[in-house]
Design an enzyme around this catalytic site. Sequence first.
Site, short mmCIF file in Angstrom:
data_model
loop_
_atom_site.label_atom_id
_atom_site.label_comp_id
_atom_site.label_asym_id
_atom_site.label_seq_id
_atom_site.Cartn_x
_atom_site.Cartn_y
_atom_site.Cartn_z
N ASP A 137 0.83 -1.21 0.00
CA ASP A 137 0.00 0.00 0.00
C ASP A 137 0.87 1.26 0.00
O ASP A 137 1.84 1.35 0.76
CB ASP A 137 -0.87 -0.03 1.27
CG ASP A 137 -1.96 1.01 1.26
OD1 ASP A 137 -2.81 0.98 0.35
OD2 ASP A 137 -1.98 1.87 2.17
N GLU B 280 14.61 -15.37 1.06
CA GLU B 280 14.87 -16.37 2.11
C GLU B 280 13.89 -17.52 2.01
O GLU B 280 14.16 -18.64 2.44
CB GLU B 280 14.70 -15.76 3.52
CG GLU B 280 15.71 -14.72 3.92
CD GLU B 280 15.24 -13.96 5.17
OE1 GLU B 280 14.32 -14.42 5.89
OE2 GLU B 280 15.81 -12.88 5.42
O1 TEU Z 1 -4.56 4.10 -1.56
C1 TEU Z 1 -3.49 4.97 -1.84
C2 TEU Z 1 -3.92 6.26 -2.36
O2 TEU Z 1 -5.04 6.63 -2.24
C3 TEU Z 1 -2.87 7.08 -2.89
O3 TEU Z 1 -1.94 6.33 -3.56
C4 TEU Z 1 -3.37 8.27 -3.64
O4 TEU Z 1 -4.45 8.00 -4.48
C5 TEU Z 1 -2.30 8.93 -4.45
O5 TEU Z 1 -1.16 9.03 -3.72
C6 TEU Z 1 -2.73 10.32 -4.87
O6 TEU Z 1 -1.78 10.79 -5.73
C7 TEU Z 1 -4.28 3.12 -0.66
C8 TEU Z 1 -5.44 2.18 -0.52
O7 TEU Z 1 -5.65 1.52 -1.74
C9 TEU Z 1 -6.62 2.93 -0.03
O8 TEU Z 1 -7.78 2.15 0.04
C10 TEU Z 1 -6.30 3.50 1.33
O9 TEU Z 1 -7.35 4.31 1.77
C11 TEU Z 1 -5.01 4.31 1.31
O10 TEU Z 1 -3.97 3.64 0.62
C12 TEU Z 1 -4.52 4.55 2.70
O11 TEU Z 1 -4.03 3.36 3.25
#
Ligand code: TEU
Length: 565
Positions: A210, A271
Amino acid sequence: MTVAHAPFATTEWWRTAVIYQVYPRSFADFGGDGIGDLRGITSRLGHLAALGVDAVWLSPFYRSPQRDAGYDVADYRDVDPLFGTLDDADALIARAHELGLRVLVDLVPNHTSSEHAWFKAALAADPGSPERGRYLFRDGRGSGGELPPNNWTSVFGGPAWTRVPGGQWYLHLFDSSQPDLDWSNPEVRAEIEDVLRFWLRRGVDGFRIDVAHGLVKEAGLPDWHGTVTMVDGSDAGAPEDGQSPAFGSGPMFDQDGVHDIYRSWRRVLDEFDADGEHRSRALVAEAWVEPLSRLARYVRDDEMQQAFNFSFLTARWDAAAYRAVITESLEALDAVGAPATWVLSNHDVVRHPSRFGLPEPGVRPNGIFATDPQPDEALGLQRARAATLLMLALPGSAYVYQGEELGLPEHTTLPDEVREDPSYFRTEHLEAGRDGCRVPIPWEAAKPGFGFSPTGKTWLPQPAAWAAYAADAQDGVKGSTLELYRAALRLRREHGFGGAGIEWVEGLGADVVAFRSFTEAGSVVVVANLGSEPVRLPEGSLLLTSSDEAQEGTLPGNTTAWLAV
Ligand code: TEU
């Protein structure tokens, strides 16, 4: 022009895999509380095996107060009681493996939940303490420290800083319940590496990472005059200089230091790889980074295996745009020896049938309100099916978001009072947010809650019209979206798509994307007509499959065909 990939070692399954995203809250509910759970997923894995995908990626199911639907992790080594137990996770992984499905789990390393033991300890400790040093606590600006340390805003809207009793502020690129970790702290690095080992020991085949572009921030946390937003996926990086905004610019994203972290994770995965030569465990970067040559840096030989191709996801419904993004993707990824990936939908964006049904097809609003102009459902679905058939013929790996195999549209008329996405609240209701793509899946048309749960409960309401989209209403029905996906995935497997290159086929018109896709068995010609007028198909071609009915020799608008020529 030919854009070629070298033939790949077949043991590196992730190079050509079709990976299905399960969003645990909304896939299948075994317990009956209206929220999906791990036993529900296990009970429906047969659907995925029959669909013909290679792997599943599960969005987070860890202990969490669910302030951002589980992307706010309070304990990385336990399952939230909402979803089940660690035993249920083990059973899910075992059953998936029996069915020949690999399992990727979601790792959320940029931030923890504010309920994580580390953050509670940080709040209880003093400024400058080791407990605070795991996060990004800073003193405020202004004479009394009453102003945030810098001007950054949260991706979900509002300021990226929250002040704590005692006066310091902490950084959160997302919700205030998601404090960012300080990745320059060795203790943070050691802890997350141990979390990787914890899940690898339980048998997972890899991780989706993420916000992979966000872990390291520019030293000194300088002010920045762009804005981060989920509205259209752009960071509006440099509005004054007239350049089109790129994702992932700014001092909070895509800093060089992130790559050291992924190199060390690669070593952790190695690993666990028995033969040491072929990598069977994969890391997938969720990095909203452009241009694709920057994204390719995440999948260099000693880093991750795949990165989501959001440039493809955000392409408008336009043949020139598709040709450009496909060429750029293959070239950028091939330069580092990594597979390209293709994705149209996920749990953060308006589902692609609805995006393609908007007046400007392919724009990406952050959710659609009932009071907004509504997408053309039939046209959007027709284009979505055409886009899918185009995607599944491209070299590399493809992602399918749960429900897209049913042709599900976005829920665009959700009542505001049921919304849960923090981006709806933090934008003060300016953006609808992501709930509309997270509505529980319809399995059985005649059952309450369309068979999502034994009680008929669903944590978000399903539109009544979804009866027609239910899996059992499409099963075995000629021309249904479910049968289209099954046929395409079967042909993809039979022909050995995905491992070789493509050669553009010219001369079919400006609205057409056409290419010869090289397969293990030879090649298949793919013709996608993104315009509305029919086009003539190449002489002597034999139709293998098409996204809508194609008559002899011609291809209607908004339709893709796979041809033996
Ligand atoms: O999403 C990431 C996200 O929203 C960002 O990458 C964003 O859109 C981008 O940086 C804007 O330029 C992830 C998950 O998929 C989402 O569901 C979560 O809410 C978020 O991270 C926070 O963990």
